[in-house]
Design a protein around this motif. Structure first.
Motif, mmCIF file in Angstrom:
data_model
loop_
_atom_site.group_PDB
_atom_site.id
_atom_site.type_symbol
_atom_site.label_atom_id
_atom_site.label_comp_id
_atom_site.label_asym_id
_atom_site.label_seq_id
_atom_site.Cartn_x
_atom_site.Cartn_y
_atom_site.Cartn_z
ATOM 1 N N HIS A 145 0.914 -1.158 0.011
ATOM 2 C CA HIS A 145 0.039 0.057 -0.043
ATOM 3 C C HIS A 145 0.947 1.148 -0.043
ATOM 4 C CE1 HIS A 145 -1.822 3.295 2.541
ATOM 5 N NE2 HIS A 145 -2.782 3.236 1.607
ATOM 6 N N THR A 146 0.509 2.195 -0.834
ATOM 7 C CA THR A 146 1.123 3.630 -0.817
ATOM 8 C C THR A 146 0.161 4.674 -1.039
ATOM 9 O OG1 THR A 146 3.063 2.404 -2.101
ATOM 10 C CG2 THR A 146 2.862 4.774 -2.124
ATOM 11 N N LEU A 147 0.478 5.757 -0.320
ATOM 12 C CA LEU A 147 -0.261 6.931 -0.224
ATOM 13 C C LEU A 147 0.379 7.857 -0.875
ATOM 14 C CD1 LEU A 147 -2.688 8.485 0.657
ATOM 15 C CD2 LEU A 147 -1.431 9.090 2.614
ATOM 16 N N PHE A 148 -0.323 8.624 -1.935
ATOM 17 C CA PHE A 148 0.290 9.688 -2.526
ATOM 18 C C PHE A 148 -0.582 10.749 -2.207
ATOM 19 C CE2 PHE A 148 1.472 6.212 -5.246
ATOM 20 C CZ PHE A 148 2.802 6.396 -5.514
ATOM 21 N N PRO A 149 0.068 11.599 -1.357
ATOM 22 C CA PRO A 149 -0.901 12.999 -0.963
ATOM 23 C C PRO A 149 -1.044 14.053 -1.916
ATOM 24 C CG PRO A 149 1.515 13.100 -0.180
ATOM 25 C CD PRO A 149 1.439 11.862 -0.942
ATOM 26 N N ALA A 150 -1.878 14.759 -1.663
ATOM 27 C CA ALA A 150 -2.479 15.998 -2.800
ATOM 28 C C ALA A 150 -1.086 16.836 -3.152
ATOM 29 C CB ALA A 150 -3.463 16.706 -2.222
#
Length: 745
Positions: A129-134
């Motif tokens: 899982h990877t989160l790409f912020p705004a």
């Protein structure tokens, strides 16, 4: 409308949230899942999970299963935007299998090349899982991959992730448009969804022929879709069998699209069918033809070059392969070239005309103009310059030396200009007039003309004869001296005028003092005159009443005349006393409440004898809404008496009217209107001056001192009011006294 080939991927179908049967297949789309995050959510979550598993049972296609899963994910977790990327076995690219809440074009063309190791999404495949912020800054955008989510935050969840073999077993990537953390419901969904996709992909991999055919078909579609020109295959009846994306954009439209786009697509199909008819192909063979179509996006015209070839296939029969080359820009460029060529010819004509006009302008300039080349040789000059540098026919030896001297001086100036780096040079050259031999001081202004590459092409020099300027300079110096002399005289006259003004100021002060003493003297003397005069009038009245004994009729007439003239003299003295007291500031105000109707009746009563003698009709016109006013009753009465007596005196026949009405600005207007002789416009301000009568001759028809209206205006100003007159000669006059309803001391 042609039909799509069986191998092309069908467009994504957006199903409603409510669960219902999907045609004859009997499959269901997920219904809304309510309260998965609420306290009583366990039973509901279990029911939703069962519904998801049931939906997976009847679906064997990756796109259909992925689309159903994304719908369920929206209802269960509230994630509105998502896209599922799947990699076919042996393929180096992950393509979009389904999307939710994103633009259809952007989602359908979105893919990830696994060979691009610099892509953050390829790196994300190696993690669960990877989160790409705004992205908020340009630096954030450079660190983010390019996705249909643009700058919004999203999660990248790897499908088929295994910590032991890293991304080698990963067959998909789930992108979720959200910045919230991953909840347990989403983790369960990812696990189940990965297992289902893995099952479908493994079943597909069992058939080698299908896999090979799919690769070949995908390769074919990739090739034809990579071509920028529309490519399509139609049958003998004009039905569309195979088409690349460029052709689909021109010849296909779904029912959900706008009516204008569908109309444009229908017209394109009709034009294409006509161009691909059997007769047209037989006549032209494989020759190139032009085909005009409509752009479904904006309705503009598109010009294509149509290349058609008939092909034979043992299984599918005869077909027509067509390639459309967009020549709209080429045609536009050709037209622009022709237009530019026409403009060039026009520019050449204009340039020749401008050259002729320039020569005409140069020849019409009075100053000599010389154009030299880069070597200093003269290439062009106007007529005044030729007179300076050209030896005339039958010229004497002296005249030849004058011209040669001019040429030498000018050549020296140009040589200095050529060796200097200045773009512009101004200097003086001493020349000789070839016709008279007089010295001729010349101001030379030279400028360099450079080419596009900065090379010197010519030097333009203008020679200005300074003899007239020098003469004007001498005249200017003389004029300046005369101006300085005049300024000194003006200063002396100004000082004298200032002295005279000071004397006049002192005289004005003395006159003001004398006027004040005069007013004081008149006030005192009028009082002294009025006291004995009242005594004389009293004794005359007693004699007329027979106090001293009976008198004869002749004596009574004489005494009556004495009394009449005495009263006239008393009126004059009273007027002089009033105006003197006003000027001296000794006229007091007695403010009281005044009822206008009673005041008007009193004025009429006092002038009743004069009204009877004049035989005029006196009319009283008072408004019904008149209220008492606060003012000096005696002074208002004095003004009305004067205005009414003047109206009676200057009206021979007709009528006199006294009117009163309230105005909107808390004022009252008292007017005396007559039908008398009237006053000219030029004299309407003069009648208010002291001791001023319009007829000042000794034989005037009307008597008086000329102080009545002057005193009335002063009294009105003391009461914060004003008197206005409106009159026409021979038609009568209207004198209006305007007073505030509440006067202040």
């Amino acid at each position: 409308m042609g039909r799509l080939p069986a191998g092309l991927p069908a467009p994504a179908v957006v199903r409603p949230h409510a669960a219902k049967r999907n045609g004859a297949s009997g499959k269901e789309t997920p219904g809304p899942v309510v309260g998965l995050s609420s306290v009583a959510g366990r039973d509901v979550r279990l029911a939703a999970r069962v519904r998801l598993l049931e939906g997976f049972l009847g679906r064997t296609e990756v796109s259909e299963c992925a689309q159903y899963a994304l719908h369920w994910l929206t209802d269960a977790t509230g994630i509105e935007q998502s896209i599922c990327l799947v990699r076919a076995a042996g393929e180096p690219v992950m393509g979009a299998a389904a999307s939710r809440g994103l633009p259809a074009d952007a989602a359908a063309t979105f893919a990830i090349s696994l060979d691009d190791w610099n892509s953050p999404l390829v790196a994300a495949i190696g993690r669960p899982h990877t989160l790409f912020p705004a992205a908020h800054t340009p630096g954030d955008r450079r660190r983010r991959p390019s996705t249909p989510f643009e700058d919004a935050a999203f999660h990248a969840v790897t499908l088929g992730f295994s910590s032991s073999s890293s991304e080698q077993r990963a067959f998909g990537l789930l992108l979720l448009g959200s910045s919230n953390r991953i909840v347990p419901e989403l983790e369960w969904f990812t696990s189940v969804f990965s297992q289902k996709l893995d099952q479908i992909l493994r079943q597909r991999a069992f058939t080698e022929g299908d896999r090979k055919q799919g690769r070949e078909r995908g390769l074919l579609y990739s090739i034809i879709n990579a071509v920028t020109d529309p490519i399509l295959l139609t049958d003998t009846e004009g039905r569309l069998l195979i088409a690349n994306s460029r052709a689909l954009a021109l010849f296909t439209a779904s029912e959900e699209e706008s009516e204008g786009r569908r109309s444009a697509v229908r017209m394109n199909n009709m034009l294409l069918s006509s161009a691909l008819s059997s007769k047209a192909i037989e006549e032209t063979g494989a020759a190139r033809r032009e085909l005009l179509l409509v752009n479904p996006a904006d309705g503009s015209d598109l010009l294509f070059e149509l290349l058609s070839t008939v092909t034979e296939d043992p299984r599918h029969g005869t077909g027509v392969v067509s390639i459309l080359r967009n020549v709209t820009d080429l045609r536009r460029a050709t037209e622009e070239i022709e237009e530019n060529y026409r403009k060039l010819r026009t520019a050449e004509i204009q340039a020749r005309a401008e050259s002729d006009r320039l020569n005409l302008i140069i020849d019409s300039v009075a100053d000599p103009i010389v154009v030299t080349d880069a070597s200093g040789e003269t290439s062009m000059m106007n007529d005044p310059a030729e007179q300076l540098f050209t030896i005339p026919l039958r010229a004497s030896a002296l005249e030849q030396r004058w011209v040669q001297a001019n040429d030498a001086h000018f050549s020296s100036f140009i040589a200095g200009m050529l060796v200097s780096a200045d773009q512009r040079r101004v200097g003086e050259i001493g020349m000789t007039d070839p016709t008279t031999g007089d010295p001729m001081p010349v101001e030379a202004i030279a400028g360099k003309i450079l080419s596009e590459h900065g090379e010197l092409t010519a030097v333009v020099t203008i020679l200005h004869d300074r003899r007239e300027a020098i003469e004007k300079s001498k005249l200017y110096e003389q004029l300046k001296q005369a101006s300085d002399e005049l300024e000194r005289k003006i200063q002396a006259a100004t000082a004298d005028i200032a002295q005279q003004n000071e004397l006049l100021r002192r005289q004005a002060i003395e006159l003001e003092q004398a006027s004040a003493l005069k007013s004081q003297f008149l006030a005192n003397m009028s009082h002294e005159f009025r006291t004995p005069l009242n005594a004389m009038l009293g004794y005359t009245s007693m004699l007329l009443q027979g106090v001293g004994g009976p008198l004869g009729q002749p004596v009574k007439r004489q005494l009556s005349r004495v009394e009449s003239n005495g009263r006239h003299l008393l009126t004059i003295i009273n007027e002089i006393l009033d105006i003197s007291r006003i000027e001296a500031g000794r006229m007091p105000l007695q403010i009281s409440t005044v009822k206008v109707p009673e005041l008007v009746a009193e004025v009429r009563s006092e002038l009743e004898p004069i009204i009877m003698r004049s035989k005029l009709t006196l009319t009283i016109d008072l408004a019904k809404d008149l209220r008492p006013i606060t003012t000096d009753r005696q002074k208002v009465k004095q003004i009305l008496l004067n205005l009414l007596s003047n109206a009676l005196k200057f009206t021979h026949d007709g009528r006199v009217t006294i009117s009163a009405k309230r105005l909107a600005d808390r004022t009252i207007a008292l007017s005396v209107i007559d039908t008398g002789i009237g006053i000219a416009s030029a004299d309407q301000e003069k009648i208010f001056e002291d001791f001023r009568q319009l007829d000042n001759s000794p034989t005037r028809a009307y008597g008086g001192t000329g102080l009545g209206l002057s005193i009335c205006r002063r009294l009105a100003q003391m009461l914060n009011g004003r008197i206005a007159v409106e009159s026409h000669v021979g038609k009568g006059s209207v004198f209006t006294l305007t007073l505030p309803t509440l006067s202040r001391r």
